[in-house]
Scaffold this active site. Structure first.
Site, mmCIF file in Angstrom:
data_model
loop_
_atom_site.group_PDB
_atom_site.id
_atom_site.type_symbol
_atom_site.label_atom_id
_atom_site.label_comp_id
_atom_site.label_asym_id
_atom_site.label_seq_id
_atom_site.Cartn_x
_atom_site.Cartn_y
_atom_site.Cartn_z
ATOM 1 N N SER A 18 -3.068 -11.581 -46.694
ATOM 2 C CA SER A 18 -4.442 -11.059 -46.696
ATOM 3 C C SER A 18 -4.652 -10.039 -47.820
ATOM 4 C CB SER A 18 -4.733 -10.384 -45.351
ATOM 5 O OG SER A 18 -5.954 -9.690 -45.433
ATOM 6 N N SER A 20 -7.015 -7.788 -47.461
ATOM 7 C CA SER A 20 -7.667 -6.632 -46.828
ATOM 8 C C SER A 20 -6.909 -5.317 -47.033
ATOM 9 C CB SER A 20 -7.893 -6.896 -45.334
ATOM 10 O OG SER A 20 -8.841 -7.924 -45.190
ATOM 11 N N LYS A 69 -11.004 -13.781 -33.207
ATOM 12 C CA LYS A 69 -12.311 -13.123 -33.173
ATOM 13 C C LYS A 69 -13.007 -13.220 -31.810
ATOM 14 C CE LYS A 69 -13.130 -13.162 -38.116
ATOM 15 N NZ LYS A 69 -13.913 -13.659 -39.247
ATOM 16 N N ASP A 105 -19.139 -9.837 -40.804
ATOM 17 C CA ASP A 105 -19.034 -11.019 -41.676
ATOM 18 C C ASP A 105 -20.403 -11.459 -42.205
ATOM 19 O OD1 ASP A 105 -16.288 -11.362 -41.643
ATOM 20 O OD2 ASP A 105 -16.304 -12.787 -39.984
ATOM 21 N N GLY A 133 -14.927 -18.945 -35.729
ATOM 22 C CA GLY A 133 -15.331 -17.542 -35.697
ATOM 23 C C GLY A 133 -16.131 -17.117 -36.912
ATOM 24 N N ALA A 134 -15.789 -17.652 -38.078
ATOM 25 C CA ALA A 134 -16.507 -17.258 -39.296
ATOM 26 C C ALA A 134 -17.932 -17.791 -39.272
ATOM 27 C CB ALA A 134 -15.764 -17.764 -40.525
#
Ligand code: NAP
Length: 283
Positions: A18, A20, A69, A105, A133-134
């Site tokens: 990731s 992030s 999520k 998001d 989830g996205a």
């Protein structure tokens, strides 16, 4: 980490690659906020105990990525309307001893498209490919940004149907099987929101989905965005945009929720873009 540093983390599976942690380290340097941000690999079965252990060790905020999520929403004491509407959480904030869940998001995607890429989304006939989830996070924000009729297509129908039911706008939002996408006509906005390309395979998509001067957006970035962006280029999409900008914008929104300070996203986006393997247009 100093005793006063904010302890933050990303939970998901897999999380090893990731971006992030890099993004939040850059935001922290820019705002001079002391924080740690670690990637914690957790599957559905281990998530609740991993999150409890994190809170017990002083964790005060987290991001959540696939496949957690929906599970994150179930662990929250309170939910922001953005997260409650679809039952998906990508940001956890510790408040009064319990987790508050939010979803950044959709805001991140719309901010990237309308501010960074200067696109007008209003009235666009929109196709969202994927119903995980996205997709659940971005569809409400696309509707709020004024897109027109919106179709959600998914490999399995149950998740797309559940998403459409949760939105509750039957005259505007529809679900179909991915395999039936060829019958839907053309779209001026096509959003790829599956994880299929993480394994390198783009589901079969007819070129006829792309209207003239269409915008094609992949929520994936890096190698995983290449198959869809190549498809969009081959279909003469006017814009082919990957998920890197969304990633930075949703992270900035989460950072603001945790720390009350909004970081600047353009320098961080530029830094990551310089190293990203992608076919995205830089319009
Ligand atoms: P998810 O909840 O696990 O959902 C995965 C989706 O992909 C489902 O719709 C699933 O269909 C579909 N899918 C998986 N393999 C497929 C295949 N071989 N053929 C067709 N469809 C397939 O994952 P998610 O959280 O929605 O994430 C989706 C992607 O978006 C991920 O790659 C993630 O990295 C990316 N993302 C990016 C950002 C960003 O900030 N840029 C934010 C969030 C997510 P079924 O329901 O039929 O299984």
């Amino acid at each position: 980490m100093t005793p006063t540093a904010h302890r933050l983390a990303l939970f998901g599976h897999p999380v090893a690659h990731s971006l992030s942690p890099t993004i939040h380290a850059a935001f922290a340097a820019q705002t001079a906020v002391a924080l740690s941000y670690e990637a914690i690999d957790a599957d559905i079965d281990g998530f609740a105990s991993a999150l409890a252990a994190f809170a017990g060790a002083g964790g005060t905020g987290a991001n959540v990525t696939l496949p957690l999520k929906h599970a994150a929403a179930a662990l929250c004491a309170t939910l922001d309307p953005r997260a409650r509407r679809m039952g998906v959480v990508n940001t956890l904030v510790l408040r009064d001893g319990g987790w508050h869940g939010d979803n950044t998001d959709g805001t991140g995607l719309v901010r990237d498209l309308t501010e960074r890429h200067a696109l007008d989304l209003r009235g666009r006939r929109t196709l969202v490919i994927g119903a995980g989830g996205a997709a659940a996070g971005v569809v409400p924000a696309l509707l709020d940004a004024g897109v027109g009729e919106l179709y959600i297509v998914n490999r399995s129908s149950e998740r797309a149907d559940a998403l459409v039911d949760a939105i509750g706008e039957p005259g505007r939002v529809h679900s179909r099987y991915l395999a039936d996408a060829h019958a839907l006509g053309e779209f001026s906005l096509v959003v790829h929101a599956t994880s299929a390309t993480r394994g390198g395979m783009l589901p079969p998509l007819p070129m006829s989905l792309l209207a003239s001067r269409a915008t094609a957006v992949d929520l994936n970035y890096g190698e995983a965005a290449i198959p869809f962006l190549a498809w969009a280029r081959a279909g003469n999409a006017l814009h082919a945009i990957d998920g890197l900008g969304m990633l930075v914008e949703q992270a900035a929104e989460s950072f603001t929720l945790w720390l009350g300070e909004r970081p600047q996203t353009d320098p961080v986006y530029a830094q990551l873009r310089a190293h990203a393997p992608t076919l995205a247009t830089a319009d």
